[in-house]
Design an enzyme around this catalytic site. Structure first.
Site, PDB file in Angstrom:
ATOM      1  N   GLU A 122      -7.433  -5.445   3.815  1.00  0.00           N
ATOM      2  CA  GLU A 122      -7.959  -4.582   2.967  1.00  0.00           C
ATOM      3  C   GLU A 122      -8.759  -5.258   1.929  1.00  0.00           C
ATOM      4  OE1 GLU A 122      -6.339  -0.534   0.912  1.00  0.00           O
ATOM      5  OE2 GLU A 122      -4.948  -2.299   0.806  1.00  0.00           O
ATOM      6  N   GLY A 254       0.464  -7.691  -4.360  1.00  0.00           N
ATOM      7  CA  GLY A 254       2.049  -7.347  -4.400  1.00  0.00           C
ATOM      8  C   GLY A 254       2.432  -7.298  -2.849  1.00  0.00           C
ATOM      9  N   ALA A 255       1.733  -6.531  -2.115  1.00  0.00           N
ATOM     10  CA  ALA A 255       1.972  -6.280  -0.868  1.00  0.00           C
ATOM     11  C   ALA A 255       0.849  -5.274  -0.283  1.00  0.00           C
ATOM     12  CB  ALA A 255       3.467  -5.164  -0.786  1.00  0.00           C
ATOM     13  N   GLU A 257       0.128  -2.647   3.230  1.00  0.00           N
ATOM     14  CA  GLU A 257       0.889  -1.736   4.258  1.00  0.00           C
ATOM     15  C   GLU A 257       0.410  -1.701   5.616  1.00  0.00           C
ATOM     16  OE1 GLU A 257      -2.791   0.336   2.129  1.00  0.00           O
ATOM     17  OE2 GLU A 257      -1.253  -1.092   1.541  1.00  0.00           O
ATOM     18  N   HIS A 290       6.987   2.091  -1.909  1.00  0.00           N
ATOM     19  CA  HIS A 290       5.419   2.155  -1.923  1.00  0.00           C
ATOM     20  C   HIS A 290       4.792   1.950  -0.567  1.00  0.00           C
ATOM     21  CE1 HIS A 290       1.512   1.740  -4.215  1.00  0.00           C
ATOM     22  NE2 HIS A 290       1.154   1.297  -3.081  1.00  0.00           N
ATOM     23  N   GLU A 291       5.138   0.581   0.042  1.00  0.00           N
ATOM     24  CA  GLU A 291       4.561   0.396   1.081  1.00  0.00           C
ATOM     25  C   GLU A 291       4.986   1.203   2.269  1.00  0.00           C
ATOM     26  OE1 GLU A 291       1.823  -1.561   0.864  1.00  0.00           O
ATOM     27  OE2 GLU A 291       2.426  -1.981  -1.032  1.00  0.00           O
ATOM     28  N   GLU A 313      -3.162   5.257  -2.517  1.00  0.00           N
ATOM     29  CA  GLU A 313      -2.518   4.409  -3.319  1.00  0.00           C
ATOM     30  C   GLU A 313      -1.897   5.350  -4.277  1.00  0.00           C
ATOM     31  OE1 GLU A 313      -2.007   1.745  -2.967  1.00  0.00           O
ATOM     32  OE2 GLU A 313      -3.568   0.961  -1.480  1.00  0.00           O
TER      33      GLU A 313
END
Length: 826
Positions: A122, A254-255, A257, A290-291, A313
């Site tokens: 991404e 951070g991460a 998906e 979140h993910e 998001e």
């Protein structure tokens, strides 16, 4: 031009973790909706070896050309074609060390440095790993096949279908076919991964580097909870047979998906007993939630263009908090949402240099330090605003309708608004267009005339300018009466000026009750503000309103419409405050003022802030209580370093004893470790620096390493700070170099020399990951540039003429500098 869409990719890769190179081939099946003579795919930093058209069991060589500037390869077909077209392309590339595309990450095991290889695609970096149509709208299915060393493990979006050995001692790993999905969600990982598994209808695993699975149970268990919540709330089962949560040592954000194989920074997935703090635990849960939410919002239903990225998001951010609040209601998650998300969004969106939530530019829209507070924070705050307007039931029903309508496909904002409007029977489309398609937010200017409130709206900005904008604003007003009764009034403000009747016997009125709305409020009625202050003092207002009152006042002071003295005077109503949200909000505003101001103004802030924070700490205690609430632990760790900067001897003595115990081989409670380390550096010298550097090198916890990196920015002495700066550039891992620089930018003793250091080391700072370079600019310029505004402006004007880097973040930071400069000199 006739449209060409992919339907399927067969991707074969052979990564070599000794040479850090990979070779590969891809067969891509395309559908041309009309006659075409050539095909254009995306490719970047790849060496293309051959391209063939597969037709009627023949392989026909095709000519091709590269356009590096546009990241494109154009393939000339041997004849005009339409319908199904299948190409086979061979290529090679580098497993880079820049945390984008197909990259390598290092870790220490068995007494040596080892490597794994993972992907981060991404927004548009799948093209770095294989030629493709690299846009979210261009969904396809994928067959992934990897040839890797025998001792390594491979991970991708789907489970492994087959492993076979090849004659040279390697093995071929073939995965099951993916669902219809976008390229940016594809994941490939190769390394010495170890797993901990929770078997269920969906297999859930955490993958770590060797020896780290013992820290994965906390994340695994919450991941299962989050997955169950999402399946129930959205009314759609998670559609893949497995979900991996993958801890990656080197990770830029951070991460990520990736569908079925989510990647994380280690500190956001792995839990280390006696090291990970309550704040760290909460953050792990937020990020995992979140993910996992993304597996529906972004993966199952994907934005039809990058301008709709907020559909990913904003929802993941909103539900990231919502899922945690569901399982841990005592954590005061929505209070932390207001401070961490809504406050950040209001601050960012009050600039002239801002964006609509629907990002302009579409194809070239990026998540960066400038756009993220709008896409994530503001978008999530607007969703909270919307839920308050249409109700939880209509919100849930609308989401289910939207997800079922567009699963495995793409959608735009309007598709979602129409679903909400249908379920709520309220004008959601018109309302949300006003919030999503234009930048900024309103200031509601409130005047009382007898029994009526006159409310006008205009765009709020720190540097005041006339804007011809209007929003449809759902407003909630809590009215308090002489008989100690109160009532709530709701209305939809659909004009620039509105009149609302509250009654002649109203004593006070709080607009934006419980801070559900995304706007600021200015009260012209001085008596009403005084009455609201009394209600705050008696805690007759909920914590959200006690926070919102003072935060709006501080924002108005930053505009120059009121004075800092007026703000400090109003804070006298908080002398007995004991709730997390208003306290942490006040502490943050005071610290911002302290950093921006100088001389007698700074001393005025410190003379208020030091006893205020000491009083809070004396009430909650310096040592954590094993049974205390999470918000209390988070508050203590946030305000102790601030109190030390203000000169609190009590805090310095307590933290000094704890730091001595730590450096002597003892331990401190994880909930105060960050504060103790920072204050240890603040009041330390050579010995403290040597200990922090050694601890950073030997620590096995990324959570602890980040605490140390923040502490490194806390030294007082100029000579010590210079040593830290050299250490950052030469020894701190690339993924973390920006962290101590950001810490220095919040250290009043480091700020005076930070701009000169930035300029003299700009060539090295530019080599950071682009997102990290932007964070450095955002940290250094707004306060470090005060009293050298012309020099800073001239430097960046020349920089932007010569280079196309960080333009949005530079412009944002320069505006923040103008705001802070005016605040200091007004």
């Amino acid at each position: 031009m006739n449209t060409v869409n992919p339907s399927h990719y067969s991707l074969h890769l052979e990564p070599d973790l000794k040479t850090f190179m990979f070779s590969g081939s891809v067969e891509v099946s395309l559908e041309a909706e009309g006659a075409v003579n050539d095909i254009t795919l995306n490719a970047k930093e790849l060496r293309l070896l051959s391209c063939k058209l597969l037709k009627d069991r023949e392989s026909i060589e095709c000519q091709f050309s590269m356009d590096a500037r546009r990241d494109e390869i154009t393939i000339r077909l041997p004849e005009e074609m339409n319908g199904r077209i299948t190409l086979r392309i061979t290529f090679s590339g580098e497993i880079n060390d820049r945390m984008v595309g197909f990259y390598r990450s290092s870790y220490y095991a068995g007494g040596e440095t080892r490597y794994c290889a993972v992907t981060q695609f991404e927004e548009s970096d799948a093209r770095r790993a294989f030629p493709c149509l690299d846009h979210p709208l261009k969904k396809a299915t994928f067959d992934i096949e990897l040839v890797i060393a025998e001792g390594l493990v491979a991970i991708s979006n789907m489970p492994i279908a087959e492993e076979t050995r090849v004659p040279d001692g390697r093995k071929t790993v073939r995965f099951h076919r993916t669902p219809h999905m976008s390229t940016y969600l594809l994941f490939i990982g190769v390394g010495e991964f170890e797993f901990i598994e929770d078997a269920g209808m969906t297999i859930l695993r955490v993958a770590t580097m060797p020896g780290m699975t013992r820290h994965a149970r906390f994340g695994l268990e919450f991941g299962r909870n989050a997955l169950a919540f999402c399946e129930e709330y959205y009314g759609i089962r998670y559609p893949l047979p497995k979900l991996d949560l993958v801890a990656v040592p080197d990770f830029a954000s951070g991460a990520m998906e990736n569908w079925g194989a989510i990647t994380f920074r280690e500190n956001l997935l792995l839990h280390h007993p006696r090291i990970t703090s309550k704040a760290g635990e909460q953050r792990i849960c937020e990020v995992i939630a979140h993910e996992i939410v993304h597996q529906w919002f972004g993966d199952l239903v994907t934005p039809s263009d990058w301008m709709y990225l907020w559909l990913n998001e904003s929802f993941a951010t909103y539900f990231g908090y919502g899922v945690v609040a569901h399982f841990y209601p005592h954590w005061d998650i929505w209070g932390q949402f207001l401070y961490g998300q809504t406050k950040a969004a209001l601050t960012r969106d009050a600039l002239h240099e801002t964006f609509p939530i629907e990002l302009p530019g579409g194809e070239h829209a990026l998540i960066n330090a400038s756009t993220a507070p709008i896409i994530y924070n503001k978008g999530a705050s607007i969703l909270r605003h919307l839920v308050g307007y249409i109700g939880e039931t209509s919100f849930k029903e609308g989401l289910r309708h939207y997800l079922q309508e567009y699963e495995y496909s793409c959608a735009a904002s309007r598709n979602l608004w129409e679903a909400f409007e249908e379920t709520s029977e309220k004008p959601v489309v018109a309302m949300m267009k006003s919030w999503v398609e234009q930048p900024g937010f309103p200031l509601l200017d409130v005047t009382r005339q007898s029994e009526k409130l006159h409310i006008s709206q205009k765009r709020f900005s720190y540097l005041q300018t006339q804007f011809d904008q209007q929003w449809l604003v759902p407003i909630t007003i809590r009215v308090f009466y002489r008989d100690e009764q109160s009532r709530t009034i709701t209305a939809l403000l659909d004009t620039k000026v509105a009149v609302i009747e509250i009654g002649a016997d109203a004593v006070a009125y709080k607009v934006n009750f419980k801070q559900d709305g995304f706007y600021r409020v200015k009260y012209r009625d001085v008596e009403n503000l005084a009455e609201l202050g009394k209600l705050a003092l008696s805690k007759s207002l909920p914590p959200e309103d006690r926070w919102g009152l003072q935060d709006d006042l501080y924002a108005i002071a930053m505009c120059g419409d009121s004075s800092l003295d007026e703000y400090l005077e109003f804070l006298s109503n908080y002398k007995a405050e004991d709730a997390f949200l208003p306290l942490i909000g006040i502490a943050a505003n005071l610290y911002h003022a302290y950093l921006v101001l100088e001389g007698t103004q700074r001393a005025r802030v410190a003379s208020f802030a030091k006893p205020f924070l000491e009083n809070v700490l004396s009430r909650i205690g310096y040592e954590p209580d094993p049974d205390e609430a999470y918000p209390r632990a988070i508050l203590r760790d946030a305000i102790m370093p601030q109190a030390a900067v203000y000169g609190s001897e009590e805090v310095a003595e307590f933290a000094g004893r704890a730091f001595s115990r730590l450096t002597g081989g003892g331990s401190v409670h994880p909930d105060i470790a960050k504060s103790v380390l920072y204050i240890g550096a603040l009041n330390g010298g050579e010995a403290a620096l040597a200990w922090l550097k050694d601890r950073l090198k030997t620590s096995v916890s990324e959570h602890e390493r980040m605490n140390i990196l923040i502490a490194l920015g806390g030294f007082r002495d100029r000579r010590m700070l210079e040593k830290v700066q050299d250490y950052i550039l030469t020894e701190v891992p690339s993924r973390n170099k920006f962290i101590p620089i950001g810490s220095m930018a919040a250290n009043p003793l480091a700020i005076p020399s930070l701009w000169e250091w930035f300029v003299s080391h700009l060539d090295l700072l530019e080599q950071f990951h682009p997102a990290h370079f932007e964070r450095v600019i955002e940290a250094v310029v707004p306060i470090g540039g005060i009293d050298r505004e012309d020099q800073v402006q001239a430097m960046f004007e020349e920089y932007m003429r010569e280079k196309d880097k960080a333009r949005d973040v530079i412009q944002m930071s320069l505006e923040k500098l103008r705001i802070n400069s005016r605040m200091r000199h007004s």
